[in-house]
Design an enzyme around this catalytic site. Sequence first.
Site, PDB file in Angstrom:
ATOM      1  N   ASP A  17      62.846   1.890  -6.533  1.00 34.47           N
ATOM      2  CA  ASP A  17      64.080   1.093  -6.548  1.00 34.47           C
ATOM      3  C   ASP A  17      63.911  -0.047  -5.545  1.00 34.47           C
ATOM      4  O   ASP A  17      63.010  -0.019  -4.707  1.00 34.47           O
ATOM      5  CB  ASP A  17      65.274   1.979  -6.151  1.00 34.47           C
ATOM      6  CG  ASP A  17      66.585   1.189  -6.095  1.00 34.47           C
ATOM      7  OD1 ASP A  17      66.853   0.425  -7.040  1.00 34.47           O
ATOM      8  OD2 ASP A  17      67.333   1.325  -5.110  1.00 34.47           O
ATOM      9  N   TYR A  49      67.426  -6.996  -5.043  1.00 37.16           N
ATOM     10  CA  TYR A  49      66.766  -7.627  -6.187  1.00 37.16           C
ATOM     11  C   TYR A  49      67.791  -8.390  -7.046  1.00 37.16           C
ATOM     12  O   TYR A  49      67.432  -9.295  -7.786  1.00 37.16           O
ATOM     13  CB  TYR A  49      66.107  -6.569  -7.079  1.00 37.16           C
ATOM     14  CG  TYR A  49      64.803  -5.996  -6.588  1.00 37.16           C
ATOM     15  CD1 TYR A  49      64.331  -6.212  -5.291  1.00 37.16           C
ATOM     16  CD2 TYR A  49      64.011  -5.220  -7.443  1.00 37.16           C
ATOM     17  CE1 TYR A  49      63.124  -5.662  -4.870  1.00 37.16           C
ATOM     18  CE2 TYR A  49      62.807  -4.683  -7.035  1.00 37.16           C
ATOM     19  CZ  TYR A  49      62.361  -4.893  -5.744  1.00 37.16           C
ATOM     20  OH  TYR A  49      61.170  -4.347  -5.341  1.00 37.16           O
ATOM     21  N   GLY A  50      69.045  -7.949  -6.950  1.00 35.86           N
ATOM     22  CA  GLY A  50      70.081  -8.451  -7.873  1.00 35.86           C
ATOM     23  C   GLY A  50      70.308  -9.952  -7.805  1.00 35.86           C
ATOM     24  O   GLY A  50      70.832 -10.544  -8.743  1.00 35.86           O
ATOM     25  N   CYS A  80      66.045   1.451 -10.880  1.00 31.78           N
ATOM     26  CA  CYS A  80      66.795   0.272 -10.453  1.00 31.78           C
ATOM     27  C   CYS A  80      67.194  -0.453 -11.733  1.00 31.78           C
ATOM     28  O   CYS A  80      66.328  -0.771 -12.558  1.00 31.78           O
ATOM     29  CB  CYS A  80      65.905  -0.610  -9.589  1.00 31.78           C
ATOM     30  SG  CYS A  80      66.613  -2.223  -9.187  1.00 31.78           S
ATOM     31  N   ASN A  81      68.477  -0.666 -11.908  1.00 34.22           N
ATOM     32  CA  ASN A  81      68.928  -1.330 -13.137  1.00 34.22           C
ATOM     33  C   ASN A  81      68.395  -2.750 -13.217  1.00 34.22           C
ATOM     34  O   ASN A  81      68.008  -3.226 -14.282  1.00 34.22           O
ATOM     35  CB  ASN A  81      70.454  -1.353 -13.184  1.00 34.22           C
ATOM     36  CG  ASN A  81      71.033   0.018 -13.462  1.00 34.22           C
ATOM     37  OD1 ASN A  81      71.302   0.363 -14.589  1.00 34.22           O
ATOM     38  ND2 ASN A  81      71.198   0.819 -12.418  1.00 34.22           N
ATOM     39  N   THR A  82      68.386  -3.448 -12.080  1.00 31.38           N
ATOM     40  CA  THR A  82      67.947  -4.849 -12.072  1.00 31.38           C
ATOM     41  C   THR A  82      66.479  -4.946 -12.483  1.00 31.38           C
ATOM     42  O   THR A  82      66.109  -5.772 -13.324  1.00 31.38           O
ATOM     43  CB  THR A  82      68.154  -5.456 -10.670  1.00 31.38           C
ATOM     44  OG1 THR A  82      69.484  -5.132 -10.225  1.00 31.38           O
ATOM     45  CG2 THR A  82      67.988  -6.948 -10.681  1.00 31.38           C
TER      46      THR A  82
HETATM   47  N1  DGL Z   1      69.567  -0.686  -7.019  1.00 29.59           N
HETATM   48  C1  DGL Z   1      69.713  -1.977  -7.663  1.00 29.59           C
HETATM   49  C2  DGL Z   1      70.125  -1.806  -9.122  1.00 29.59           C
HETATM   50  O1  DGL Z   1      70.224  -0.725  -9.608  1.00 29.59           O
HETATM   51  C3  DGL Z   1      70.734  -2.833  -6.985  1.00 29.59           C
HETATM   52  C4  DGL Z   1      70.446  -3.324  -5.630  1.00 29.59           C
HETATM   53  C5  DGL Z   1      69.781  -4.673  -5.580  1.00 29.59           C
HETATM   54  O2  DGL Z   1      70.414  -5.698  -5.864  1.00 29.59           O
HETATM   55  O3  DGL Z   1      68.626  -4.666  -5.242  1.00 29.59           O
HETATM   56  O4  DGL Z   1      70.366  -2.767  -9.787  1.00 29.59           O
END
Ligand code: DGL
Length: 293
Positions: A17, A49-50, A80-82
């Site tokens: 992540d 990362y977002g 990590c969704n992003t």
């Molecule tokens: N954990 C990241 C996600 O799931 C979000 C945090 C980020 O912006 O890095 O998107």
Amino acid sequence: MSAPSHVPASRPIGVFDSGLGGLTVLQAIQERLPAENTVYFGDTGRTPYGTKSPETIIKYSQQISRFLLEQNVKMIVIACNTASATAFEAVRDAVDVPVIEVITPGAEAAATATQNDHIGIIGTRGTVNSGVYVRAVRKAIGKRLALAACCLNNPHQDATKVQILQQACPLFVGLAEEGWWDHPITQAVATEYLKPLQDAHVDTLILGCTHYPLLAKSIADVMGPEVKLINAGNNVATEVEAVLQKNGLLNLSNNHATHAYFTSDDAAQFQQLGSAFLNRPVQAAGRVDIERY
Ligand code: DGL
């Protein structure tokens, strides 16, 4: 920490992540598959990362994948969704182990859960701008409707009635990392962000960022008890199990599983905050110079 390579199933599952949020997914994997060894990498030195460009997120994800392969992992979970939204194909095409992303399991859970076909998605700006969740939810709804028409003998459902609304909630990541999971400030921020979703009468809300399950109580307080919150962690764990099984990689040993944790920033801080995210102690963490990969 690496398992012997001649016993493929005992090799660890690699999970990564942008920081600590993926530990909520790791927790679900460790609970569902207690015999599996795991290696987690949290990119706390380069988070978030977002807000970063797709090129940067792809570069970071590929570096982390190379590090995880060096740890002899048998699978990579992009928790990590992003990164899932932006870098899944790039990672999958570059490695020779199965790669799991976190978008599809959440989208399918939402398509099954909704009763009124009004689905909300919250995530980082990167995830929302990618549009990946909207496409995944439409695909999952299409599958559900096809099943209803053909197997359940119910041709009356209408895909055009499905409403999908997205909302970026960038401040949620900082609030989660600050530990303000159930806090008046989080309530106030949630009230502001979630208003359009309430006005659209969504009955299902995808927590499309691995940090957000920690804020579930504040989000639920704002949305009300009738709105189902989708935390894909458990669905991802189910998918991990299915893919390991399909590839003959499930660890069937009775050995005590080992869990290794790595970060690109301060290891002591990762241990301290990570234990709260994981809901169990992170016994030790190693610092990695990830730019070397
Ligand atoms: N954990 C990241 C996600 O799931 C979000 C945090 C980020 O912006 O890095 O998107």
